[in-house]
Each structure stands twice: as structure tokens, then as C-alpha cells.
Design a protein around this motif. Sequence first.
Motif, PDB file in Angstrom:
ATOM      1  N   THR A  85       0.867  -1.177   0.000  1.00  0.00           N
ATOM      2  CA  THR A  85       0.000   0.000   0.000  1.00  0.00           C
ATOM      3  C   THR A  85       0.914   1.241   0.000  1.00  0.00           C
ATOM      4  N   PRO A  86       0.381   2.399  -0.438  1.00  0.00           N
ATOM      5  CA  PRO A  86       1.254   3.577  -0.568  1.00  0.00           C
ATOM      6  C   PRO A  86       1.926   3.976   0.742  1.00  0.00           C
ATOM      7  N   GLY A  87       1.229   3.792   1.859  1.00  0.00           N
ATOM      8  CA  GLY A  87       1.811   4.181   3.146  1.00  0.00           C
ATOM      9  C   GLY A  87       3.090   3.418   3.475  1.00  0.00           C
ATOM     10  N   TRP A  88       3.185   2.199   2.992  1.00  0.00           N
ATOM     11  CA  TRP A  88       4.411   1.422   3.202  1.00  0.00           C
ATOM     12  C   TRP A  88       5.563   2.035   2.410  1.00  0.00           C
ATOM     13  N   TYR A  89       5.283   2.295   1.119  1.00  0.00           N
ATOM     14  CA  TYR A  89       6.341   2.899   0.278  1.00  0.00           C
ATOM     15  C   TYR A  89       6.718   4.290   0.796  1.00  0.00           C
ATOM     16  N   ASN A  90       5.697   5.069   1.230  1.00  0.00           N
ATOM     17  CA  ASN A  90       5.995   6.401   1.778  1.00  0.00           C
ATOM     18  C   ASN A  90       6.930   6.273   2.972  1.00  0.00           C
ATOM     19  N   SER A  91       6.595   5.336   3.855  1.00  0.00           N
ATOM     20  CA  SER A  91       7.359   5.203   5.099  1.00  0.00           C
ATOM     21  C   SER A  91       8.770   4.699   4.819  1.00  0.00           C
ATOM     22  N   ALA A  92       8.893   3.802   3.843  1.00  0.00           N
ATOM     23  CA  ALA A  92      10.228   3.318   3.480  1.00  0.00           C
ATOM     24  C   ALA A  92      11.060   4.485   2.936  1.00  0.00           C
ATOM     25  N   ALA A  93      10.437   5.314   2.097  1.00  0.00           N
ATOM     26  CA  ALA A  93      11.173   6.447   1.508  1.00  0.00           C
ATOM     27  C   ALA A  93      11.521   7.470   2.583  1.00  0.00           C
TER      28      ALA A  93
END
Length: 396
Positions: A85-93
Motif C-alpha cells: 500500500t502507498p503508506g508502506w512505500y511512503n514510510s520506506a522512503a
Amino acid sequence: MVIKPKVRGFICVTAHPAGCAAHVQQQIDYVKSKGPVRDGPKKVLVLGASTGFGLASRVTAAFGSGAATLGVFFERPSEDGRLATPGWYNSAAFTRAALDAGLYAKNINGDAFSDAVKRQAIDLIKADLGQVDLVVYSLASPRRTHPRTGATHKSCLKPIGAPYTNKTVDTDRGIVSDVTIEPATETEIADTVAVMGGEDWEMWIDALLEAGVLAPGATSVAYSYIGPEVTWPIYKNGTIGTAKIDLERAAKKIDAALKAHGYGRAFISVNKALVTQASSAIPVVPLYISILYKIMKAKGLHEGCIEQMQRLFATQLYNGSALAFDDGGRVRVDNWEMRPDVQAEAAKIWPQVTTENLAALTDIEGYRSEFLRLFGFGLPGVNYDADYEPHVPMPE
Ligand SMILES: NC(=O)c1ccc[n+]([C@@H]2O[C@H](COP(=O)([O-])OP(=O)(O)OC[C@H]3O[C@@H](n4cnc5c(N)ncnc54)[C@H](O)[C@@H]3O)[C@@H](O)[C@H]2O)c1
């Protein structure tokens, strides 16, 4: 994998890892461009840290004030061959960027309503940070399993007392139509309060205080929305608004507890209507947002989540500023949205909008592109025809 948007109603079921990273980087660049927020937070716990206002708060704390951040969120991680989900990618970035900048950044991906996640957060704070001086409460969830009763409550977005009929827009197809929403039952109202009201915020603060991991003088903030009369039956006077009244009740109790704990403070910030995953699910509101964007962009007043949170931190919370409360004891960063000239124009456009003139009278295009950006689509510098690795492990 070549990753394209797949929109289903008010959700996009795909997310682009490089696009989400670019979106986070834009927010970091914005905060840096505004210069440091003086006397800002040093150690911050953000509940709901992966998207929307919570992510923007985290970015502002970290890149505006050099804060260590612990982020809690509930996202689907990526796997080999499977998108997150986008929140995972956001948090990784975010985590990659924070670590590269020499800042502490750790994450807990789990149910913030549970005792287990509260314990996990307390253990991490004890081990790594000692205490936190700011707790941001920015959860938006469709359900909550109550940690004491085990019951699962589902929130709903409904009017109270009478059916509500108004215009709404299918943002994907651009069709404006009337929608009638039946009023909520007593159980639905109570369930929405259980999910989006203040009890869980209180439970967090109680647990943190009891564990001794809140610094004396600590601040806590939660977010709310009020908006114009045209949305009141579905928002302010509806089930979600009733939950927000409960959040205000909790704010007063938490404020008293934090005042007793070394002159701390807790309050509600009323934020502007913005396109987020949470707001796109509310009937009527996306049409209002499309009108609002058109007006606020024309007047040079438009802000996104990051501009709102940077302004909250720089002009209210820190930087030598004092909190400016309205007569309900709330901080208002929705003040530009609620300006009489903005609202007068919105009220004039509202009755005129039809499917045929939607594109001319509203910023539906801006709504759509911002919606897609939430999922990492439409960001400059990303080649959307190229192959990208869907699996992005959380940096540590
Ligand atoms: N979007 C708006 O227009 C608007 C305006 C004013 C106030 N607000 C308020 O701001 C707050 C945040 O909303 P948003 O629009 O940024 O939402 P959002 O959907 O972008 O973010 C919600 C966050 O909560 C997290 N979350 C959800 N359930 C969770 C759970 N069980 N455990 C842990 N994390 C969980 C998600 O992972 C995400 O990080 C809400 O209180 C909302 O009412 C929103």
C-alpha cells in the motif's frame, strides 16, 4: 514490473514505489525550503504516520526540526512480486531519507488500537529515545477492535436524525448526481465514536504517562475538520462530527493530564479539507474539495498536507509562537479555507455544478491528479513505462 494506476471507486488498488518516494521527497524539499522550525520537537511519536496529515507531520518534525521520529501505521508491506500500500512505500522512503540525513527513524506496522502495539512503542521509546516530547494522533480508520471488550466497531459516514440529500461527484467518471444517505442508527453513531473518537488517544497518553516515556512539558495534537454548512449534515453534524466532538472531549482531559505533567499541552488542530485516502471515501465532500481547490488556487491560497503541517508547526506549535485558539479551544489551520470570500464563492458555485460544467466550474482535474499522487502516480521524474521492483523492504 510496470506499475499503472488501477482505480476502483474511491480507492486505487495499486501504488508506485518510486512515485511514492518522489512524493515524500517533494514534502521533504518543501519543509527544507521553509527553513528550520526553531525550538521544535526533538523526539516524536506519530500515530498514523504513513499518509496524509500524519506523514506530513512526521516530515515537518524530522526535516524542519531534526527530530527523531517513531512512526506507527497499518499498511500492507510489499513482498516479492506483490505491491505494498502507498503508506508502506511512503514510510520506506521517509525512513531512508531520514537515516541518510543522520536522523533516528523507526516504524511499527501494526494496529495502533491494540495493547500490543502500544507496548511495542513504549519498549522502543524506552530502549532508543528515553522519552518523547510530541505525540501526533492522526489515525483515520474504518474499524477498531476494542482492546478491552474485543468487539470490532465499524465507523460510518452518515447523517444523524434525518436523511440527507445533496450533490456528489463520481470523481473517476466525472458524473455529478444527487445522493441520499439514510440517517445512522444509534449503534452506528456509537460505533463511529468508538473508532474515530478520543478513547484510543486517551489510552495512548495514559499508557505513555504510566510507562514514564512522556517528557515533562510534552505536547499532543490530534486533527479534526469542520468545513462549510453544505457539508455539515454529512460531516460536522453527522456520525464523524460526533466522533470529533468526542475527540475534543478527550483533548481537554489529555490537556489537563499533560498540564499536570510538567506544563504540557494537548489540543485539536482543525485542518483544511484535502484529498487523502480518508476524505475520498466521504460522500459529497470530494465535490466540495474540487470547488474549493479551484477557488483557493485562483487566490494563491491553496495548501496540501505538507504546507498545512509546516504552517501548524512554524506558526502555532514552535518557532517562538503561541497557540491561537478559537472560542472552542481549537487551533485553526483551516482559516484560509473558511475565509468569507472563499466560502462565498464556494456557495455560489455549489448549486450550479452539473456533469456538463464540472470541468469548467471546479478543479476536478486537480482533484484527480492529487488523488493519483497519493498512490505515487503522476510524479515528475518517474518513468511510468519502466520496470520497477515492487518489493521495498523497510530500511533499518
Ligand atoms: N483529509 C482531510 O480533509 C482532513 C481534514 C481535516 C482533518 N482530517 C483528520 O486528519 C486525521 C488523519 O486523516 P488523513 O486524512 O491524513 O488520513 P489518511 O487516510 O491519509 O491516514 C490515516 C493514517 O492512519 C493509519 N491507520 C489507520 N488505521 C490504523 C490502525 N488501526 N493502526 C495504525 N495505524 C492506522 C494509516 O496507516 C495512515 O497512516 C484524521 O483524524 C482526519 O479526520 C482530515
